[in-house]
Design a protein around this motif. Structure first.
Motif, PDB file in Angstrom:
ATOM      1  N   GLN A   9       0.858  -1.176   0.000  1.00  0.00           N
ATOM      2  CA  GLN A   9       0.000   0.000   0.000  1.00  0.00           C
ATOM      3  C   GLN A   9       0.897   1.228   0.000  1.00  0.00           C
ATOM      4  O   GLN A   9       2.054   1.167   0.416  1.00  0.00           O
ATOM      5  CB  GLN A   9      -0.996   0.008   1.148  1.00  0.00           C
ATOM      6  N   LYS A  10       0.367   2.333  -0.490  1.00  0.00           N
ATOM      7  CA  LYS A  10       1.186   3.522  -0.736  1.00  0.00           C
ATOM      8  C   LYS A  10       1.876   4.068   0.505  1.00  0.00           C
ATOM      9  O   LYS A  10       2.980   4.583   0.421  1.00  0.00           O
ATOM     10  CB  LYS A  10       0.333   4.606  -1.385  1.00  0.00           C
ATOM     11  N   SER A  11       1.264   3.958   1.667  1.00  0.00           N
ATOM     12  CA  SER A  11       1.829   4.562   2.883  1.00  0.00           C
ATOM     13  C   SER A  11       2.864   3.677   3.581  1.00  0.00           C
ATOM     14  O   SER A  11       3.374   4.037   4.633  1.00  0.00           O
ATOM     15  CB  SER A  11       0.700   4.889   3.862  1.00  0.00           C
ATOM     16  N   VAL A  51       1.228  -5.475   5.546  1.00  0.00           N
ATOM     17  CA  VAL A  51       2.090  -5.478   4.373  1.00  0.00           C
ATOM     18  C   VAL A  51       3.482  -4.998   4.771  1.00  0.00           C
ATOM     19  O   VAL A  51       3.626  -4.376   5.823  1.00  0.00           O
ATOM     20  CB  VAL A  51       1.521  -4.569   3.249  1.00  0.00           C
ATOM     21  N   PRO A  52       4.485  -5.296   4.047  1.00  0.00           N
ATOM     22  CA  PRO A  52       4.476  -5.982   2.766  1.00  0.00           C
ATOM     23  C   PRO A  52       4.415  -7.500   2.919  1.00  0.00           C
ATOM     24  O   PRO A  52       4.908  -8.061   3.898  1.00  0.00           O
ATOM     25  CB  PRO A  52       5.807  -5.573   2.150  1.00  0.00           C
ATOM     26  N   ILE A  53       3.805  -8.101   1.941  1.00  0.00           N
ATOM     27  CA  ILE A  53       3.795  -9.550   1.791  1.00  0.00           C
ATOM     28  C   ILE A  53       4.373  -9.826   0.412  1.00  0.00           C
ATOM     29  O   ILE A  53       3.991  -9.185  -0.562  1.00  0.00           O
ATOM     30  CB  ILE A  53       2.361 -10.127   1.868  1.00  0.00           C
ATOM     31  N   LEU A  54       5.285 -10.753   0.340  1.00  0.00           N
ATOM     32  CA  LEU A  54       5.851 -11.156  -0.942  1.00  0.00           C
ATOM     33  C   LEU A  54       5.540 -12.623  -1.176  1.00  0.00           C
ATOM     34  O   LEU A  54       5.759 -13.456  -0.288  1.00  0.00           O
ATOM     35  CB  LEU A  54       7.364 -10.963  -0.959  1.00  0.00           C
ATOM     36  N   ARG A  55       5.044 -12.915  -2.342  1.00  0.00           N
ATOM     37  CA  ARG A  55       4.872 -14.307  -2.760  1.00  0.00           C
ATOM     38  C   ARG A  55       5.958 -14.549  -3.797  1.00  0.00           C
ATOM     39  O   ARG A  55       5.984 -13.908  -4.841  1.00  0.00           O
ATOM     40  CB  ARG A  55       3.478 -14.519  -3.352  1.00  0.00           C
ATOM     41  N   VAL A  56       6.859 -15.464  -3.462  1.00  0.00           N
ATOM     42  CA  VAL A  56       7.978 -15.808  -4.331  1.00  0.00           C
ATOM     43  C   VAL A  56       7.806 -17.274  -4.701  1.00  0.00           C
ATOM     44  O   VAL A  56       8.026 -18.155  -3.869  1.00  0.00           O
ATOM     45  CB  VAL A  56       9.338 -15.580  -3.627  1.00  0.00           C
ATOM     46  N   GLY A  57       7.361 -17.521  -5.927  1.00  0.00           N
ATOM     47  CA  GLY A  57       6.990 -18.879  -6.292  1.00  0.00           C
ATOM     48  C   GLY A  57       5.845 -19.315  -5.394  1.00  0.00           C
ATOM     49  O   GLY A  57       4.815 -18.635  -5.315  1.00  0.00           O
TER      50      GLY A  57
END
Length: 77
Positions: A9-11, A51-57
């Motif tokens: 998200q932007k903030s 957030v942040p959440i990263l989905r890597v594979g």
């Protein structure tokens, strides 16, 4: 290369850090803005609350950690 999705998200300053890092390395990724209804729905499917959440594979990383991100990107899952 594994598919990368960043829920953001932007903030969020950590989200911006993740974006800047991936841009500096030339990694392509899909950015999901959780402020939009579609993005929020997809974000909710991760089960995360921030957030942040990263989905890597197939891996989901909660929070931004460059070392864990690189490790996930290079793993053979």
């Amino acid at each position: 290369m594994k598919r990368i999705v960043l829920f953001s998200q932007k903030s969020c300053s950590n989200c911006k850090d993740a974006q800047q890092y991936m841009a500096s390395k030339g990694y392509s990724y899909r950015l999901v803005d959780i402020s939009s209804p579609k993005g929020r729905k997809e974000f909710n499917s991760t089960g995360a609350r921030s957030v942040p959440i990263l989905r890597v594979g197939d891996q989901v990383l909660i929070g931004w950690n460059m070392t864990k991100f690189e490790k996930a990107l290079k793993s053979k899952d």
